[in-house]
Design a protein around this motif. Structure first.
Motif, PDB file in Angstrom:
ATOM      1  N   ALA A  16      -7.436 -10.382   0.955  1.00  0.00           N
ATOM      2  CA  ALA A  16      -7.731 -11.817   1.088  1.00  0.00           C
ATOM      3  C   ALA A  16      -6.910 -12.431   2.221  1.00  0.00           C
ATOM      4  O   ALA A  16      -5.695 -12.226   2.306  1.00  0.00           O
ATOM      5  CB  ALA A  16      -7.447 -12.533  -0.226  1.00  0.00           C
ATOM      6  N   GLY A  17      -7.572 -13.175   3.089  1.00  0.00           N
ATOM      7  CA  GLY A  17      -6.928 -13.703   4.284  1.00  0.00           C
ATOM      8  C   GLY A  17      -5.727 -14.579   4.026  1.00  0.00           C
ATOM      9  O   GLY A  17      -4.768 -14.580   4.812  1.00  0.00           O
ATOM     10  N   LYS A  34      -6.664 -10.220 -14.364  1.00  0.00           N
ATOM     11  CA  LYS A  34      -6.364 -11.496 -15.015  1.00  0.00           C
ATOM     12  C   LYS A  34      -5.497 -12.371 -14.140  1.00  0.00           C
ATOM     13  O   LYS A  34      -5.703 -13.587 -14.023  1.00  0.00           O
ATOM     14  CB  LYS A  34      -5.674 -11.231 -16.361  1.00  0.00           C
ATOM     15  N   ARG A  35      -4.506 -11.768 -13.475  1.00  0.00           N
ATOM     16  CA  ARG A  35      -3.599 -12.555 -12.641  1.00  0.00           C
ATOM     17  C   ARG A  35      -4.319 -13.127 -11.426  1.00  0.00           C
ATOM     18  O   ARG A  35      -4.091 -14.280 -11.045  1.00  0.00           O
ATOM     19  CB  ARG A  35      -2.413 -11.680 -12.205  1.00  0.00           C
ATOM     20  N   VAL A  36      -5.208 -12.347 -10.817  1.00  0.00           N
ATOM     21  CA  VAL A  36      -5.955 -12.854  -9.669  1.00  0.00           C
ATOM     22  C   VAL A  36      -6.925 -13.947 -10.111  1.00  0.00           C
ATOM     23  O   VAL A  36      -7.126 -14.941  -9.398  1.00  0.00           O
ATOM     24  CB  VAL A  36      -6.697 -11.704  -8.958  1.00  0.00           C
ATOM     25  N   GLN A  37      -7.524 -13.819 -11.297  1.00  0.00           N
ATOM     26  CA  GLN A  37      -8.419 -14.862 -11.800  1.00  0.00           C
ATOM     27  C   GLN A  37      -7.648 -16.156 -12.042  1.00  0.00           C
ATOM     28  O   GLN A  37      -8.153 -17.253 -11.769  1.00  0.00           O
ATOM     29  CB  GLN A  37      -9.097 -14.398 -13.094  1.00  0.00           C
ATOM     30  N   GLU A  38      -6.431 -16.056 -12.555  1.00  0.00           N
ATOM     31  CA  GLU A  38      -5.603 -17.250 -12.742  1.00  0.00           C
ATOM     32  C   GLU A  38      -5.300 -17.914 -11.407  1.00  0.00           C
ATOM     33  O   GLU A  38      -5.282 -19.147 -11.302  1.00  0.00           O
ATOM     34  CB  GLU A  38      -4.310 -16.873 -13.458  1.00  0.00           C
ATOM     35  N   SER A  94       0.789  -7.062  -6.070  1.00  0.00           N
ATOM     36  CA  SER A  94       0.180  -5.737  -6.168  1.00  0.00           C
ATOM     37  C   SER A  94      -1.320  -5.828  -6.406  1.00  0.00           C
ATOM     38  O   SER A  94      -2.108  -5.085  -5.802  1.00  0.00           O
ATOM     39  CB  SER A  94       0.852  -4.946  -7.298  1.00  0.00           C
ATOM     40  N   ASP A  95      -1.732  -6.741  -7.285  1.00  0.00           N
ATOM     41  CA  ASP A  95      -3.165  -6.889  -7.573  1.00  0.00           C
ATOM     42  C   ASP A  95      -3.955  -7.294  -6.329  1.00  0.00           C
ATOM     43  O   ASP A  95      -5.123  -6.924  -6.179  1.00  0.00           O
ATOM     44  CB  ASP A  95      -3.371  -7.953  -8.654  1.00  0.00           C
ATOM     45  N   LEU A  96      -3.332  -8.071  -5.453  1.00  0.00           N
ATOM     46  CA  LEU A  96      -4.022  -8.571  -4.265  1.00  0.00           C
ATOM     47  C   LEU A  96      -4.119  -7.536  -3.147  1.00  0.00           C
ATOM     48  O   LEU A  96      -4.804  -7.760  -2.149  1.00  0.00           O
ATOM     49  CB  LEU A  96      -3.321  -9.827  -3.742  1.00  0.00           C
ATOM     50  N   VAL A  97      -3.422  -6.410  -3.319  1.00  0.00           N
ATOM     51  CA  VAL A  97      -3.469  -5.338  -2.313  1.00  0.00           C
ATOM     52  C   VAL A  97      -3.895  -4.054  -3.017  1.00  0.00           C
ATOM     53  O   VAL A  97      -3.069  -3.194  -3.330  1.00  0.00           O
ATOM     54  CB  VAL A  97      -2.107  -5.158  -1.616  1.00  0.00           C
ATOM     55  N   ARG A 125       0.832  -1.208   0.000  1.00  0.00           N
ATOM     56  CA  ARG A 125       0.000   0.000   0.000  1.00  0.00           C
ATOM     57  C   ARG A 125       0.860   1.248   0.000  1.00  0.00           C
ATOM     58  O   ARG A 125       0.525   2.252  -0.628  1.00  0.00           O
ATOM     59  CB  ARG A 125      -0.904   0.017   1.234  1.00  0.00           C
ATOM     60  N   VAL A 126       1.979   1.189   0.710  1.00  0.00           N
ATOM     61  CA  VAL A 126       2.855   2.349   0.839  1.00  0.00           C
ATOM     62  C   VAL A 126       3.557   2.638  -0.485  1.00  0.00           C
ATOM     63  O   VAL A 126       3.652   3.786  -0.921  1.00  0.00           O
ATOM     64  CB  VAL A 126       3.880   2.112   1.963  1.00  0.00           C
TER      65      VAL A 126
END
Length: 335
Positions: A72-73, A113-117, A61-64, A30-31
């Protein structure tokens, strides 16, 4: 909005602390993505953004996302031990494939796309994520970790003293400006959640987290242990330049040049940086750093084109030891 965590006697008995290297990585994303929102951490972000240009951390990066509503936990599950290293936490993350889809299903907004993969093939996706975290750690976190860990350990010791002096109420009362303790309930000012949450008899895990600043983050949903990540005291001191004159007693043992180099490593630096600051030649600096590395007083961290040197925890303790400033008391010859 206010999120209320209600305690039973069993919950109070199960309060514990932990440090989380992986949690620091995830929070630090995030920073890097929005430095102006984190004034205490911007000096760090300004130093590492260039080094991260050589690192692939796109899935991380996509996950944050920024602004960060929820994460996501499985990306940083509450630590199972008080002082895990990054390898242990990544092993836990790799083993969380069964949780990936459930955790992503509750995250609002469209997926990249990366998170869907990752969603489609959790095991393969977690391997990619773990590799990205490791590379990100080497570039952005590892050189600074001894100082960060020292600050976090000091925060836990401070909380332990408060607990001994006044019990859980004293320890929790001044955890953060966004936290208040009221008659068995810990009240968290929250941007996106409200209402009461039971700790389910599992107690509360408190994780001081440098890169959480200026926010407090909470985990309350099963199957994870209820957790609060909060900024520790003294974050701004991490990036301050300290007195660069090494203690005379340390210089007498190591030699003035090597003691000066250790003092200069109050922030991670390259051989070129150290040569420029000290007036030594780069080969000379490298020779001294090699000796300091062999003695366990500094470490080297390769990040793409850069090699940064940083003091180890042992060196930090030597430079800050109060005994170095003491004048020996002359012995009496009388018996």
């Amino acid at each position: 909005m206010t999120l209320d965590l209600t305690f039973t006697a069993r919950d109070l008995a199960n309060i514990r602390f932990a440090i989380s290297p992986l949690g620091e990585v995830v929070a630090s994303v995030r920073v890097v993505k929005d430095p102006p929102a984190h004034p205490l951490l911007r000096p760090w972000a300004d130093r590492v953004r260039r080094r991260l240009q050589d690192v692939d951390w796109r899935l991380l990066s996509d996950l944050v996302p920024v602004p960060t509503i929820s994460i996501a936990g499985f990306t940083c599950t509450p630590p199972s031990t008080s002082m895990p290293d990054l390898a242990l936490e990544l092993a836990t993350m790799r083993g969380a494939a069964a949780r990936v889809r459930a955790d992503l299903d509750v995250i609002p907004g469209p997926r990249t796309k990366r998170v869907q993969e990752l969603y489609d093939d959790p095991e393969k996706g977690l391997e990619r994520l773990a590799a990205e975290v490791e590379n990100y750690w080497l570039a952005a976190m590892s050189p600074y970790w001894p100082k960060i860990r020292s600050l976090l350990e000091g925060e836990i010791l401070h909380r332990a003293r408060l607990l001994a002096e006044g019990g859980a109420q004293r320890m929790l009362a001044d955890l953060d400006d966004a936290v208040a303790w009221q008659e068995g309930t810990l009240r968290l000012r929250h941007r996106y959640a409200s209402g009461a949450r039971s700790l389910r008899g599992l107690g509360l895990l408190l994780v001081p987290c440098v890169f959480a600043s200026p926010r407090v983050f909470s985990v309350t949903a099963p199957p994870y242990q209820p957790t609060v990540r909060y900024p520790p005291r003294g974050i701004a001191t991490l990036w301050e330049r300290r007195d660069l004159d090494p203690p005379e007693d340390l210089a007498a043992v190591l030699g003035r040049t090597r003691a000066r180099l250790l003092a200069e490593l109050d922030q991670p630096a390259s051989t070129r940086d150290l040569a420029r600051r000290t007036g030594l030649s780069e080969p000379g600096v490298n020779q001294h750093l090699t000796a300091l590395r062999r003695a366990g007083l500094c470490s080297a961290h390769r990040t793409g084109r850069y090699v940064l040197y940083a003091r180890t925890a042992t060196a930090e303790a030597l430079l800050e030891s109060p005994y170095l400033d003491e004048t020996p008391t002359p012995r009496s010859n009388s018996r």
